[in-house]
Motif scaffolding. Structure first.
Motif, PDB file in Angstrom:
ATOM      1  N   TYR A  14       0.875  -1.168   0.000  1.00 26.11           N
ATOM      2  CA  TYR A  14       0.000   0.000   0.000  1.00 26.11           C
ATOM      3  C   TYR A  14       0.911   1.217   0.000  1.00 26.11           C
ATOM      4  N   SER A  15       0.498   2.261  -0.685  1.00 22.31           N
ATOM      5  CA  SER A  15       1.307   3.475  -0.712  1.00 22.31           C
ATOM      6  C   SER A  15       0.377   4.662  -0.899  1.00 22.31           C
ATOM      7  N   TYR A  16       0.557   5.671  -0.092  1.00 23.39           N
ATOM      8  CA  TYR A  16      -0.271   6.877  -0.217  1.00 23.39           C
ATOM      9  C   TYR A  16       0.455   7.944  -1.035  1.00 23.39           C
ATOM     10  N   ASP A  17       1.750   8.106  -0.770  1.00 22.27           N
ATOM     11  CA  ASP A  17       2.523   9.156  -1.445  1.00 22.27           C
ATOM     12  C   ASP A  17       3.597   8.591  -2.382  1.00 22.27           C
ATOM     13  N   ASN A  18       3.489   7.319  -2.703  1.00 21.93           N
ATOM     14  CA  ASN A  18       4.305   6.665  -3.751  1.00 21.93           C
ATOM     15  C   ASN A  18       5.705   6.191  -3.367  1.00 21.93           C
ATOM     16  N   SER A  19       6.175   6.457  -2.134  1.00 22.74           N
ATOM     17  CA  SER A  19       7.519   5.964  -1.783  1.00 22.74           C
ATOM     18  C   SER A  19       7.525   4.447  -1.700  1.00 22.74           C
ATOM     19  N   THR A  20       6.584   3.915  -0.962  1.00 26.35           N
ATOM     20  CA  THR A  20       6.523   2.460  -0.796  1.00 26.35           C
ATOM     21  C   THR A  20       6.284   1.804  -2.155  1.00 26.35           C
ATOM     22  N   LYS A  21       5.498   2.484  -2.972  1.00 24.71           N
ATOM     23  CA  LYS A  21       5.227   1.965  -4.320  1.00 24.71           C
ATOM     24  C   LYS A  21       6.513   1.847  -5.141  1.00 24.71           C
ATOM     25  N   THR A  22       7.343   2.884  -5.096  1.00 24.55           N
ATOM     26  CA  THR A  22       8.583   2.874  -5.879  1.00 24.55           C
ATOM     27  C   THR A  22       9.483   1.718  -5.446  1.00 24.55           C
ATOM     28  N   LYS A  50      -9.184  10.167  11.453  1.00 19.50           N
ATOM     29  CA  LYS A  50      -8.241  11.115  10.840  1.00 19.50           C
ATOM     30  C   LYS A  50      -6.825  10.721  11.246  1.00 19.50           C
ATOM     31  N   TYR A  51      -6.004  10.356  10.278  1.00 21.22           N
ATOM     32  CA  TYR A  51      -4.590  10.061  10.530  1.00 21.22           C
ATOM     33  C   TYR A  51      -3.800  11.311  10.173  1.00 21.22           C
ATOM     34  N   MET A  52      -2.979  11.748  11.112  1.00 22.46           N
ATOM     35  CA  MET A  52      -2.251  13.006  10.897  1.00 22.46           C
ATOM     36  C   MET A  52      -0.751  12.742  10.879  1.00 22.46           C
ATOM     37  N   TRP A  53      -0.076  13.453  10.011  1.00 20.07           N
ATOM     38  CA  TRP A  53       1.391  13.410  10.051  1.00 20.07           C
ATOM     39  C   TRP A  53       1.945  14.677   9.436  1.00 20.07           C
ATOM     40  N   THR A  83       4.526  -1.522   3.490  1.00 18.49           N
ATOM     41  CA  THR A  83       3.579  -0.502   3.962  1.00 18.49           C
ATOM     42  C   THR A  83       4.304   0.755   4.420  1.00 18.49           C
ATOM     43  N   PRO A  84       3.694   1.915   4.263  1.00 17.35           N
ATOM     44  CA  PRO A  84       4.204   3.086   4.992  1.00 17.35           C
ATOM     45  C   PRO A  84       3.787   2.958   6.455  1.00 17.35           C
ATOM     46  N   VAL A  85       4.552   3.565   7.357  1.00 14.78           N
ATOM     47  CA  VAL A  85       4.135   3.592   8.766  1.00 14.78           C
ATOM     48  C   VAL A  85       3.124   4.713   8.936  1.00 14.78           C
ATOM     49  N   ALA A  87       0.742   6.312  12.065  1.00 15.51           N
ATOM     50  CA  ALA A  87       0.447   6.301  13.496  1.00 15.51           C
ATOM     51  C   ALA A  87       1.217   5.175  14.195  1.00 15.51           C
ATOM     52  N   MET A  88       2.487   5.084  13.829  1.00 14.82           N
ATOM     53  CA  MET A  88       3.433   4.117  14.399  1.00 14.82           C
ATOM     54  C   MET A  88       3.016   2.665  14.185  1.00 14.82           C
ATOM     55  N   SER A  89       2.246   2.412  13.155  1.00 21.92           N
ATOM     56  CA  SER A  89       1.860   1.040  12.860  1.00 21.92           C
ATOM     57  C   SER A  89       1.774   0.883  11.338  1.00 21.92           C
ATOM     58  N   CYS A 112       8.990  -1.525   5.204  1.00 22.23           N
ATOM     59  CA  CYS A 112       8.170  -0.346   5.486  1.00 22.23           C
ATOM     60  C   CYS A 112       8.983   0.911   5.204  1.00 22.23           C
ATOM     61  N   THR A 113       8.264   1.998   4.974  1.00 21.96           N
ATOM     62  CA  THR A 113       8.893   3.310   4.867  1.00 21.96           C
ATOM     63  C   THR A 113       8.325   4.187   5.981  1.00 21.96           C
ATOM     64  N   HIS A 114       9.135   5.098   6.478  1.00 24.69           N
ATOM     65  CA  HIS A 114       8.695   5.919   7.617  1.00 24.69           C
ATOM     66  C   HIS A 114       9.572   7.159   7.713  1.00 24.69           C
ATOM     67  N   GLU A 115       9.227   8.019   8.674  1.00 22.71           N
ATOM     68  CA  GLU A 115      10.024   9.236   8.866  1.00 22.71           C
ATOM     69  C   GLU A 115      10.573   9.318  10.278  1.00 22.71           C
ATOM     70  N   GLY A 116      10.893   8.181  10.840  1.00 21.25           N
ATOM     71  CA  GLY A 116      11.620   8.186  12.112  1.00 21.25           C
ATOM     72  C   GLY A 116      10.877   7.622  13.296  1.00 21.25           C
ATOM     73  N   LEU A 117       9.560   7.443  13.162  1.00 16.96           N
ATOM     74  CA  LEU A 117       8.805   6.875  14.283  1.00 16.96           C
ATOM     75  C   LEU A 117       8.098   5.617  13.800  1.00 16.96           C
ATOM     76  N   MET A 118       8.829   4.525  13.795  1.00 16.49           N
ATOM     77  CA  MET A 118       8.229   3.316  13.208  1.00 16.49           C
ATOM     78  C   MET A 118       7.568   2.411  14.236  1.00 16.49           C
ATOM     79  N   GLY A 119       7.667   2.778  15.529  1.00 21.95           N
ATOM     80  CA  GLY A 119       6.997   1.971  16.546  1.00 21.95           C
ATOM     81  C   GLY A 119       7.427   0.513  16.462  1.00 21.95           C
TER      82      GLY A 119
HETATM   83  C1  LIG Z   1      -1.436   9.694   7.697  1.00 21.35           C
HETATM   84  C2  LIG Z   1       0.042   9.514   7.880  1.00 21.35           C
HETATM   85  C3  LIG Z   1       0.548   9.048   9.088  1.00 21.35           C
HETATM   86  C4  LIG Z   1       1.922   8.871   9.265  1.00 21.35           C
HETATM   87  N1  LIG Z   1       2.409   8.409  10.467  1.00 21.35           N
HETATM   88  C5  LIG Z   1       3.754   8.219  10.608  1.00 21.35           C
HETATM   89  C6  LIG Z   1       4.295   7.702  11.837  1.00 21.35           C
HETATM   90  O1  LIG Z   1       3.596   7.387  12.805  1.00 21.35           O
HETATM   91  N2  LIG Z   1       5.647   7.534  11.928  1.00 21.35           N
HETATM   92  C7  LIG Z   1       6.495   7.858  10.890  1.00 21.35           C
HETATM   93  O2  LIG Z   1       7.693   7.693  11.044  1.00 21.35           O
HETATM   94  N3  LIG Z   1       6.006   8.334   9.714  1.00 21.35           N
HETATM   95  C8  LIG Z   1       4.660   8.522   9.551  1.00 21.35           C
HETATM   96  N4  LIG Z   1       4.171   8.986   8.364  1.00 21.35           N
HETATM   97  C9  LIG Z   1       5.107   9.242   7.261  1.00 21.35           C
HETATM   98  C10 LIG Z   1       5.121   8.067   6.269  1.00 21.35           C
HETATM   99  O3  LIG Z   1       5.300   6.824   6.922  1.00 21.35           O
HETATM  100  C11 LIG Z   1       6.272   8.211   5.281  1.00 21.35           C
HETATM  101  O4  LIG Z   1       6.238   9.474   4.684  1.00 21.35           O
HETATM  102  C12 LIG Z   1       6.222   7.126   4.234  1.00 21.35           C
HETATM  103  O5  LIG Z   1       7.457   7.021   3.576  1.00 21.35           O
HETATM  104  C13 LIG Z   1       5.138   7.393   3.197  1.00 21.35           C
HETATM  105  O6  LIG Z   1       5.053   6.292   2.319  1.00 21.35           O
HETATM  106  P1  LIG Z   1       4.210   6.385   0.978  1.00 21.35           P
HETATM  107  O7  LIG Z   1       4.865   7.447   0.123  1.00 21.35           O
HETATM  108  O8  LIG Z   1       4.341   5.037   0.347  1.00 21.35           O
HETATM  109  O9  LIG Z   1       2.805   6.729   1.313  1.00 21.35           O
HETATM  110  C14 LIG Z   1       2.808   9.159   8.187  1.00 21.35           C
HETATM  111  C15 LIG Z   1       2.278   9.621   6.964  1.00 21.35           C
HETATM  112  C16 LIG Z   1       0.917   9.795   6.806  1.00 21.35           C
HETATM  113  C17 LIG Z   1       0.364  10.271   5.484  1.00 21.35           C
END
Ligand SMILES: Cc1cc2nc3c(=O)[nH]c(=O)nc-3n(C[C@H](O)[C@H](O)[C@H](O)COP(=O)(O)O)c2cc1C
Length: 169
Positions: A14-22, A50-53, A83-85, A87-89, A112-119
């Motif tokens: 699954y990918s929302y912003d395409n990183s995981t997709k790439t 609502k998921y916020m980041w 999967t992207p992370v 809400a730390m999951s 997984c891809t994340h921005e530092g909080l991967m839980g």
């Molecule tokens: C709704 C939402 C929630 C997120 N929650 C987290 C988080 O809990 N920890 C984290 O490290 N990154 C979080 N992120 C950042 C994404 O995990 C990160 O940008 C990821 O590489 C996006 O992958 P994608 O491009 O495949 O969607 C969140 C992003 C979104 C859009």
């Protein structure tokens, strides 16, 4: 792509912003895998969270209905889940997939891809996949900031090793 010794490989992501997709596409290309994108159905009713980041907000059911699920996952020798992370999951589409499918005895690799909080995202996925063999995990921190091509190449190298470990255990 190297010969994969006829192993049947699947990459589900699954990918929302395409990183995981790439990264998923690179892994599929390297391993000769079928590629399957999880797509949540947008529904007007039902539970909405609502998921916020960092200023980005996404409204999604935590257990969304999916447009489709991969066909005949039991036929594959190795399955990558990416999967992207959120809400730390793991992201909600994986909740739907992992709740609706029963996988047994499969070689499974997680990324997984994340921005530092991967839980404890991998541990949570592993708990759902407890009847399977986890053959690899890798996380990509800030794949856009560090260069998505670089991350995808790292994913490709990792996937090659994972596949090799399945072919020659
Ligand atoms: C709704 C939402 C929630 C997120 N929650 C987290 C988080 O809990 N920890 C984290 O490290 N990154 C979080 N992120 C950042 C994404 O995990 C990160 O940008 C990821 O590489 C996006 O992958 P994608 O491009 O495949 O969607 C969140 C992003 C979104 C859009």
């Amino acid at each position: 792509m190297e010969s994969n010794n006829q192993k049947k490989v699947l990459v589900v992501y699954y990918s929302y912003d395409n990183s995981t997709k790439t990264i998923a596409e690179m892994i599929a290309n390297e391993t000769g895998a079928d590629l399957f994108e999880l797509v949540p159905l947008e529904e007007s009713g039902g539970k909405r969270v609502k998921y916020m980041w960092e200023g980005e907000s996404v409204i999604m059911n935590p257990n969304p209905r999916l447009k489709a699920i991969p066909d005949k996952m039991e036929d594959y020798d190795l399955i990558f889940f990416g999967t992207p992370v959120w809400a730390m999951s793991y992201a909600p589409p994986f909740e739907s997939l992992l709740n609706s499918t029963r996988l047994y005895g499969k070689n499974v690799a997680l990324f997984c891809t994340h921005e530092g909080l991967m839980g404890i995202v991998f541990q949570e996925m592993i708990n759902k996949l407890k009847d399977n063999k986890i053959v690899g995990t890798i996380d990509f921190y800030d794949p856009v900031g560090s260069g998505i091509e670089y991350a995808a190449k790292a994913g490709r190298n990792w996937a090659r090793h994972v596949l090799k470990s399945v072919i020659e255990p």
